[in-house]
Enzyme design. Structure first.
Site, PDB file in Angstrom:
ATOM      1  CB  CYS A 333      50.753  40.604  32.613  1.00 47.57           C
ATOM      2  SG  CYS A 333      51.463  41.944  33.539  1.00 47.57           S
ATOM      3  CD  GLN A 380      49.078  40.288  41.902  1.00 45.99           C
ATOM      4  OE1 GLN A 380      49.732  39.882  40.948  1.00 45.99           O
ATOM      5  NE2 GLN A 380      48.487  41.472  41.908  1.00 45.99           N
ATOM      6  CE  LYS A 464      44.242  50.756  38.381  1.00 44.82           C
ATOM      7  NZ  LYS A 464      45.331  50.370  39.299  1.00 44.82           N
TER       8      LYS A 464
END
Length: 635
Positions: A333, A380, A464
């Site tokens: 991020c 990921q 989340k």
């Protein structure tokens, strides 16, 4: 008079204080016989709990989820009771309920053995037959501390020392055994009939590697025997499907002590990996994601500004060069925000979706590493969506649609949704968290989803949505996540030009569908027991010759399949055909083609499909059509 309201809406009046057990008796013999505990105004309590004022009351039986938790908690105490009877010098530490069972930690001068485990379980069954009442008493903190010190239970005494002095302590006793616990517990040991001790393991006191080494005994407990039988059968199946065993059997990957938590992918395993990655890459491209690549190593100052250095430092691998500290990225991020910050963006550019298949590293404890399921180096299907606050809900809905479609293509049909809310350790104001949590709730409602809320389990920068997939054995795996972040873009000074020419901070959605690729591949291997569907199989077709005279024909067929884009190979060894068939059946190859002189002369193929099904003789074009139809799922 005391008015007790029951779950069915009825009310009962009593002219004196009454226990939960007495209420159960007044309702009926069936409820009383199966009662394990109760709820008073929503609080779980023992059967002995006294009701002195008007209250909403429900009786907890073995049919309720809370009943199963009471059974498991009580069985953990039964385990400690059995250990103390057989090994009086053993000290008890902690014994919580865990998924599908419980454990208890003990300090003892020698290691427990498998035979000890059998003896302990046998003694536990004897204690059940005694049907001893489980009695609760409430004492002061100092009285409890003195009791356990005198009993030589130093670990229990240490636990009590960490409790505020003003608090009262609950002690539960059955027979000669007394334990510290918040409860509730079953009314008597006779209620605990379905359990099994599973294994021995080592554990550090309070999880601290600098503290004393203890011995942990794991067990499972159930309300009904058939539930335990089903669970133990599932464990047997899980053992057969263990991705580490299948990884070796199918020649997919291996692990080495010289690289703990890192994976050596073999050609077949890497082929499987590429099928997953390229599928995901294609799906992301179709819905407007732009693939990027950011550095593996970034300076400490960036991680400090992002908050990771303060909140995630213990999980990061770091290094130093020329008097500067650097960290190997544990996540993408901050790098994606730096990508966004390069250049000027208008509101017309949003939403902007950056995706990256990039390696990350996290310093997981060595004891937590587990094959592909828990690693230190992973990749990921990571992406971040930069958008306006007005776009958050529509982007969340679109992500949910994409995620559900992907899970379906991989063969997962049951998905549980959870919403993880603000943790204690977090950044950002309460108002920001309120807005973030509300946006995700609205998005989930628009998706027509049911969800469970998890208090305190959000990321430190935002709430989340978690996607938990169920595999073929009914096990749940958390894979996908959608995290709403108002905070990190602001900390890293991300801005866009709004319609009125002012500078505004974008909202960022952190999102992944499969999460760690390594872990997802482990899940896939176990879900399919290594027998991958055709589109994922590393080798889709093996061509076997019966005799040397049919070898050239077998090779021609193999090359023709490869030209059609299929992953095919041939086995032309001078071995018996039965031997070669068995070998490739064990490798779980979807299709075997067997050719001999007869097939060569007629230009046909003898086809076997995985599972021992003989499809008989086919023409090449006919076989090719079958494969193409089967492969449509991934297109």
């Amino acid at each position: 008079m005391i008015s007790v309201r029951l779950p069915d809406g009825s009310a009962r009046k009593y002219d004196h204080p009454i226990t939960v057990a007495e209420i159960a008796i007044s309702i009926g013999e069936s409820i009383s016989k199966n009662a394990l505990g109760g709820k008073i105004n929503g609080e779980l309590v023992d059967m002995s709990a006294l009701i002195q004022h008007d209250a909403n009351v429900s009786i907890i039986t073995d049919k309720d989820p809370e009943g199963l938790e009471i059974i498991r908690h009580s069985t953990a105490h039964l385990l400690a009771y059995g250990v103390k009877e057989l090994f009086p010098q053993a000290q008890v530490a902690i014994g919580p309920v865990i998924e599908n069972g419980f454990y208890y930690d003990f300090a003892y001068h020698r290691a427990f053995t498998p035979q000890d485990l059998q003896n302990i379980e046998r003694r536990m069954r004897e204690l059940v037959k005694r049907d001893e009442p489980v009695l609760r008493r409430v004492v002061s903190r100092d009285e409890a501390a003195e009791y356990f010190k005198c009993a030589g239970e130093s670990y229990k005494a240490e636990i009590i020392e960490s409790i505020p002095k003003c608090e009262q302590i609950k002690l539960y006793s059955h027979g000669s055994f007394t334990d510290l616990c918040r409860g509730p517990h079953v009314p008597s040991t006779g209620k605990l009939k379905v359990f099994k001790l599973m294994k021995l393991a080592g554990a550090y006191w309070r999880g601290n590697s600098n503290s004393a080494q203890l011995q942990r005994i794991y067990g499972t407990a159930w309300a009904h025997k058939e539930d335990q039988v089903a669970y133990l059968h599932m464990l047997e199946e899980a053992e057969k499907r263990d991705h580490r065993k299948l990884g070796k059997q199918l020649d997919l990957f291996h692990l080495e002590e010289e690289a703990p938590g890192l994976v050596f992918w073999h050609p077949k395993g890497w082929t499987l990996w590429q099928q997953v990655e390229q599928y995901l890459r294609r799906r992301l491209s179709e819905v407007g994601y732009l693939e990027v690549k950011t550095p593996m190593l970034m300076e400490r100052s960036l991680w400090e500004r992002s908050g990771h250095w303060q909140n995630y430092r213990e999980n990061m691998f770091t290094t130093e060069s020329e008097k500067h500290d650097y960290a190997i990225k544990p996540m993408n991020c901050p790098g994606h925000i730096q990508m966004f910050n390069y250049g000027l963006h208008s509101y017309r550019d949003l939403p902007l979706r950056f995706s990256e298949f990039s390696s990350c590293h996290r310093n997981e404890a060595s004891g937590a590493l587990h094959g592909l399921m828990r690693v230190r180096g992973f990749k990921q299907d990571d992406a971040h969506i930069f958008c306006t606050e007005d776009q958050v809900i529509s982007e969340s809905v679109a992500f949910n649609s994409l995620a559900m479609s992907v899970y379906k293509d991989f063969g997962f049909s049951q998905i549980d949704i959870k919403l993880a809310l603000r943790p204690q350790q977090r950044i950002g104001t309460d108002d920001t968290w309120d807005r973030a949590e509300e946006r995700l709730r609205i998005a989930l409602m628009e998706c027509d989803l049911e969800w469970q809320e998890l208090s305190g389990e959000g990321a430190f920068y935002g709430p989340k949505v978690e996607y938990h997939i169920k595999d073929a054995l009914g096990r749940s795996w958390q894979c996908g996540t959608l995290q709403l972040d108002f905070v990190l873009p602001e900390r890293l000074r991300a801005t866009y030009v709004a319609e009125n020419n002012s500078r505004r901070c974008p909202v960022m959605l952190h999102r992944a569908i499969v999460g760690s690729m390594e872990r997802f591949l482990g899940i896939l291997i176990e879900h399919y027991a290594g027998a991958m569907p055709l589109w994922l199989a590393p080798t889709q077709v093996i061509v076997l010759n019966i005799s040397e005279s049919s070898a050239i024909y077998a090779d021609v067929i193999t090359q023709s399949l490869k030209k059609q884009g299929l992953r095919a190979s041939s086995d032309l060894r001078n071995e018996k055909i039965s031997y070669k068939i068995r070998q490739h059946v064990l490798k779980k190859v979807p299709y075997l083609i067997i050719v001999g002189d007869k097939e060569r002369d007629k230009q046909t193929l003898a086809v076997r499909v995985r599972g021992g099904i003989d499809l008989g003789v086919m023409l090449f074009a006919e076989f090719l059509d079958r494969l193409r139809n089967e492969l449509k799922v991934s297109e």
